[in-house]
Write a protein that holds these residues in place. Structure first.
Motif, PDB file in Angstrom:
ATOM      1  N   SER A 252      27.313  35.649  40.026  1.00 29.26           N
ATOM      2  CA  SER A 252      27.470  35.365  41.449  1.00 29.26           C
ATOM      3  C   SER A 252      27.967  33.940  41.672  1.00 29.26           C
ATOM      4  O   SER A 252      27.430  32.985  41.111  1.00 29.26           O
ATOM      5  CB  SER A 252      26.132  35.547  42.170  1.00 29.26           C
ATOM      6  OG  SER A 252      25.611  36.831  41.935  1.00 29.26           O
ATOM      7  N   GLY A 253      29.007  33.813  42.508  1.00 26.36           N
ATOM      8  CA  GLY A 253      29.560  32.504  42.834  1.00 26.36           C
ATOM      9  C   GLY A 253      30.548  31.985  41.809  1.00 26.36           C
ATOM     10  O   GLY A 253      31.151  30.927  42.010  1.00 26.36           O
ATOM     11  N   ILE A 254      30.723  32.712  40.729  1.00 26.89           N
ATOM     12  CA  ILE A 254      31.690  32.318  39.695  1.00 26.89           C
ATOM     13  C   ILE A 254      32.720  33.434  39.631  1.00 26.89           C
ATOM     14  O   ILE A 254      32.528  34.452  38.952  1.00 26.89           O
ATOM     15  CB  ILE A 254      31.009  32.117  38.326  1.00 26.89           C
ATOM     16  CG1 ILE A 254      29.880  31.100  38.443  1.00 26.89           C
ATOM     17  CG2 ILE A 254      32.010  31.680  37.264  1.00 26.89           C
ATOM     18  CD1 ILE A 254      28.964  31.052  37.242  1.00 26.89           C
ATOM     19  N   ASP A 255      33.801  33.289  40.408  1.00 29.84           N
ATOM     20  CA  ASP A 255      34.719  34.398  40.578  1.00 29.84           C
ATOM     21  C   ASP A 255      36.168  34.050  40.237  1.00 29.84           C
ATOM     22  O   ASP A 255      37.104  34.725  40.664  1.00 29.84           O
ATOM     23  CB  ASP A 255      34.643  34.926  42.019  1.00 29.84           C
ATOM     24  CG  ASP A 255      34.821  33.836  43.064  1.00 29.84           C
ATOM     25  OD1 ASP A 255      35.306  32.742  42.706  1.00 29.84           O
ATOM     26  OD2 ASP A 255      34.461  34.069  44.234  1.00 29.84           O
ATOM     27  N   SER A 256      36.370  32.988  39.485  1.00 30.68           N
ATOM     28  CA  SER A 256      37.714  32.658  39.014  1.00 30.68           C
ATOM     29  C   SER A 256      37.604  31.885  37.706  1.00 30.68           C
ATOM     30  O   SER A 256      36.555  31.305  37.406  1.00 30.68           O
ATOM     31  CB  SER A 256      38.473  31.815  40.052  1.00 30.68           C
ATOM     32  OG  SER A 256      37.935  30.509  40.104  1.00 30.68           O
ATOM     33  N   ILE A 257      38.686  31.898  36.953  1.00 32.75           N
ATOM     34  CA  ILE A 257      38.694  31.157  35.692  1.00 32.75           C
ATOM     35  C   ILE A 257      38.523  29.669  35.968  1.00 32.75           C
ATOM     36  O   ILE A 257      37.917  28.942  35.179  1.00 32.75           O
ATOM     37  CB  ILE A 257      39.985  31.464  34.901  1.00 32.75           C
ATOM     38  CG1 ILE A 257      39.990  32.938  34.481  1.00 32.75           C
ATOM     39  CG2 ILE A 257      40.099  30.566  33.670  1.00 32.75           C
ATOM     40  CD1 ILE A 257      41.260  33.413  33.824  1.00 32.75           C
ATOM     41  N   ARG A 258      39.009  29.212  37.108  1.00 36.81           N
ATOM     42  CA  ARG A 258      38.815  27.804  37.486  1.00 36.81           C
ATOM     43  C   ARG A 258      37.331  27.477  37.626  1.00 36.81           C
ATOM     44  O   ARG A 258      36.878  26.412  37.217  1.00 36.81           O
ATOM     45  CB  ARG A 258      39.549  27.506  38.799  1.00 36.81           C
ATOM     46  CG  ARG A 258      39.415  26.061  39.259  1.00 36.81           C
ATOM     47  CD  ARG A 258      40.214  25.806  40.516  1.00 36.81           C
ATOM     48  NE  ARG A 258      41.639  25.932  40.281  1.00 36.81           N
ATOM     49  CZ  ARG A 258      42.572  25.750  41.217  1.00 36.81           C
ATOM     50  NH1 ARG A 258      42.213  25.440  42.458  1.00 36.81           N
ATOM     51  NH2 ARG A 258      43.841  25.874  40.928  1.00 36.81           N
TER      52      ARG A 258
ATOM     53  N   LEU B 268      46.002  36.886  31.339  1.00 37.60           N
ATOM     54  CA  LEU B 268      44.744  37.217  32.008  1.00 37.60           C
ATOM     55  C   LEU B 268      44.718  36.568  33.383  1.00 37.60           C
ATOM     56  O   LEU B 268      44.889  35.353  33.516  1.00 37.60           O
ATOM     57  CB  LEU B 268      43.553  36.721  31.189  1.00 37.60           C
ATOM     58  CG  LEU B 268      43.423  37.316  29.780  1.00 37.60           C
ATOM     59  CD1 LEU B 268      43.918  36.309  28.748  1.00 37.60           C
ATOM     60  CD2 LEU B 268      41.979  37.669  29.493  1.00 37.60           C
ATOM     61  N   ILE B 269      44.531  37.390  34.419  1.00 37.75           N
ATOM     62  CA  ILE B 269      44.440  36.893  35.792  1.00 37.75           C
ATOM     63  C   ILE B 269      43.108  37.353  36.363  1.00 37.75           C
ATOM     64  O   ILE B 269      42.798  38.545  36.358  1.00 37.75           O
ATOM     65  CB  ILE B 269      45.589  37.435  36.660  1.00 37.75           C
ATOM     66  CG1 ILE B 269      46.948  36.977  36.105  1.00 37.75           C
ATOM     67  CG2 ILE B 269      45.423  36.982  38.107  1.00 37.75           C
ATOM     68  CD1 ILE B 269      48.132  37.643  36.771  1.00 37.75           C
ATOM     69  N   TYR B 270      42.310  36.411  36.839  1.00 36.21           N
ATOM     70  CA  TYR B 270      41.011  36.785  37.402  1.00 36.21           C
ATOM     71  C   TYR B 270      40.765  35.919  38.636  1.00 36.21           C
ATOM     72  O   TYR B 270      40.522  34.728  38.537  1.00 36.21           O
ATOM     73  CB  TYR B 270      39.886  36.592  36.390  1.00 36.21           C
ATOM     74  CG  TYR B 270      38.598  37.274  36.803  1.00 36.21           C
ATOM     75  CD1 TYR B 270      38.151  38.404  36.129  1.00 36.21           C
ATOM     76  CD2 TYR B 270      37.831  36.807  37.867  1.00 36.21           C
ATOM     77  CE1 TYR B 270      36.974  39.050  36.504  1.00 36.21           C
ATOM     78  CE2 TYR B 270      36.672  37.450  38.256  1.00 36.21           C
ATOM     79  CZ  TYR B 270      36.247  38.569  37.566  1.00 36.21           C
ATOM     80  OH  TYR B 270      35.094  39.207  37.954  1.00 36.21           O
ATOM     81  N   THR B 271      40.858  36.540  39.815  1.00 38.95           N
ATOM     82  CA  THR B 271      40.508  35.879  41.062  1.00 38.95           C
ATOM     83  C   THR B 271      39.704  36.861  41.898  1.00 38.95           C
ATOM     84  O   THR B 271      39.509  38.014  41.508  1.00 38.95           O
ATOM     85  CB  THR B 271      41.768  35.452  41.859  1.00 38.95           C
ATOM     86  OG1 THR B 271      42.454  36.639  42.304  1.00 38.95           O
ATOM     87  CG2 THR B 271      42.705  34.608  41.018  1.00 38.95           C
ATOM     88  N   THR B 272      39.264  36.443  43.069  1.00 36.55           N
ATOM     89  CA  THR B 272      38.486  37.333  43.936  1.00 36.55           C
ATOM     90  C   THR B 272      39.333  38.524  44.385  1.00 36.55           C
ATOM     91  O   THR B 272      38.796  39.583  44.695  1.00 36.55           O
ATOM     92  CB  THR B 272      37.993  36.564  45.173  1.00 36.55           C
ATOM     93  OG1 THR B 272      39.106  35.900  45.785  1.00 36.55           O
ATOM     94  CG2 THR B 272      36.939  35.551  44.793  1.00 36.55           C
TER      95      THR B 272
ATOM     96  N   LEU C 149      36.123  35.248  29.600  1.00 41.83           N
ATOM     97  CA  LEU C 149      34.689  35.465  29.835  1.00 41.83           C
ATOM     98  C   LEU C 149      34.396  36.371  31.027  1.00 41.83           C
ATOM     99  O   LEU C 149      33.564  37.288  30.937  1.00 41.83           O
ATOM    100  CB  LEU C 149      33.979  34.119  30.012  1.00 41.83           C
ATOM    101  CG  LEU C 149      32.472  34.190  30.302  1.00 41.83           C
ATOM    102  CD1 LEU C 149      31.732  34.916  29.178  1.00 41.83           C
ATOM    103  CD2 LEU C 149      31.902  32.797  30.511  1.00 41.83           C
ATOM    104  N   LEU C 150      35.039  36.155  32.168  1.00 42.86           N
ATOM    105  CA  LEU C 150      34.710  36.926  33.365  1.00 42.86           C
ATOM    106  C   LEU C 150      34.973  38.417  33.181  1.00 42.86           C
ATOM    107  O   LEU C 150      34.234  39.256  33.712  1.00 42.86           O
ATOM    108  CB  LEU C 150      35.491  36.403  34.568  1.00 42.86           C
ATOM    109  CG  LEU C 150      35.043  35.028  35.092  1.00 42.86           C
ATOM    110  CD1 LEU C 150      35.986  34.542  36.185  1.00 42.86           C
ATOM    111  CD2 LEU C 150      33.617  35.066  35.597  1.00 42.86           C
TER     112      LEU C 150
END
Length: 239
Positions: free
Chosen positions: A187-193, A5-9, A175-176
């Motif tokens: 909003s403002g939560i755009d990565s697994i980090r 799973l890869i989730y970034t902006t 989750l994302l």
């Protein structure tokens, strides 16, 4: 190979492993039709996953057996050994490893003392679903972020409640993707980090909004409970 799973902006991608695909096909879970990577938060899926976990010997809840043996639901001031045994078993059942490697053992004792201290009103706050409680327990020592959520989650659940979600790495990782699919604002939560850095209160709010939107979207006559949402996200994606 595990599901990736890869989730970034800039990039959002679930690369489903063959094990994941086989698991989905074998148990006929309902999936999103576009890409087939989201296990839907439907009543049917919740029932399937609950049965799978209940019959999976790898996840036998020894902590629940100890909890019932010591009658902790009826004794809100358990002796040190009873409570300590339950806490250690929650740690072992969930592989949070507070005790296992020795370096955080003082922290587990500190959690035990926190629960015993009547000034902290642990059981009253637990019954009321006070979502600040996991973060307060996490302040007892080091390495307690996940463990503190599972102490609240499972002691509440063993006593018949459903007031908490688990703060688990698998749940955070997926989750994302779920928030996007069910159109829940993050909003403002755009990565697994970013998700990993959330307080328990903030994580709870996202999961609760997700549960509400899923129940609405699927018209779940019998709503999915907090524990059932946890189980779908964790059991299906731990592969």
């Amino acid at each position: 190979m595990a599901t990736k799973l890869i989730y970034t902006t800039r990039k959002k991608h679930i690369e489903a492993s063959s094990d994941f695909k086989n698991f989905i096909a074998e148990h006929k879970l309902e999936m999103n039709t576009k890409s087939g990577e989201i296990v839907l938060l439907t009543r049917k899926n919740a029932d399937i996953v609950e049965k799978l976990i209940a019959s999976d010997d790898n996840y036998f809840p020894f902590s629940r057996e100890l909890f019932n043996y010591y009658k902790l639901p009826k004794i809100k001031n358990p002796n040190d050994k009873a409570l300590f045994a339950v806490l250690r078993e929650i740690d072992r059942d969930n592989s949070t490893n507070v005790w296992r490697y020795g370096k955080n053992r003082d922290s587990l004792y500190a959690v035990c003392n926190y629960i015993h201290d009547p000034n902290n009103k642990f059981f009253d706050r637990l019954d009321a679903g006070d979502i600040s409680l996991p973060d307060d327990i996490a302040q007892c020592g080091t390495g307690l972020k996940s463990f503190s959520s599972k102490v609240c989650k499972y002691i509440c659940e063993f006593a018949g409640g459903d007031n908490y979600y688990i703060n688990d790495s698998v749940v955070r990782r997926v989750l994302l993707f779920y928030l996007d699919y069910y159109e829940v604002d993050h909003s403002g939560i755009d990565s697994i980090r970013n998700v990993d850095a959330l307080s328990y209160n903030n994580l709870f709010d996202l999961l609760e909004n997700l549960r509400n939107e899923a129940n609405k979207k699927h018209g779940n006559t019998i709503e999915i409970k907090k524990s059932e949402l946890d189980h779908i996200l964790w059991y299906c994606y731990k592969i």
